[in-house]
Design an enzyme around this catalytic site. Sequence first.
Site: not given
Length: 138
Positions: A14, A33, A39, A41, A79-80, A127
């Site tokens: 995100h 961020c 980037h 998490h 996811d991903h 996170e």
Amino acid sequence: MIYITRREHFNAAHRMYREEWSAEKNQEMFGKCANPNWHGHNYNLFVTVKGEITHATGYLMDLKDLKKIINEYVIDKLDHMNINKDVEFMQGKMASTELLCIEIFNQLKAPIEAYEGVFLHSVKLAETENNYAEYFGD
């Protein structure tokens, strides 16, 4: 009343930024961020449900069913993925942990509460090891 929690995990990218702000203002507000190259998490998600135990099974809810709901309504969508671009339920929203936590709660509430006597109590989204949000609904 008993509470049970299922932990799941997903990886997602995100970026924190506001398009109407300058790059400098985004950098000042969001720091790393706001990186224009995104980037990621490794999120840990904790979903807690509550209700009364069914004496015939000894369960509040079969955790296999809870896992299936979480995966279908949340993990498979996140996811991903890039939260800002790929996740329909986050469109038009800031991709903060706080707002993501609330939207995950909203995604899960109806399918979980379709089970008689089972209520979504909270969603906790970590996170990082040190930073997390928790939402209990309205």
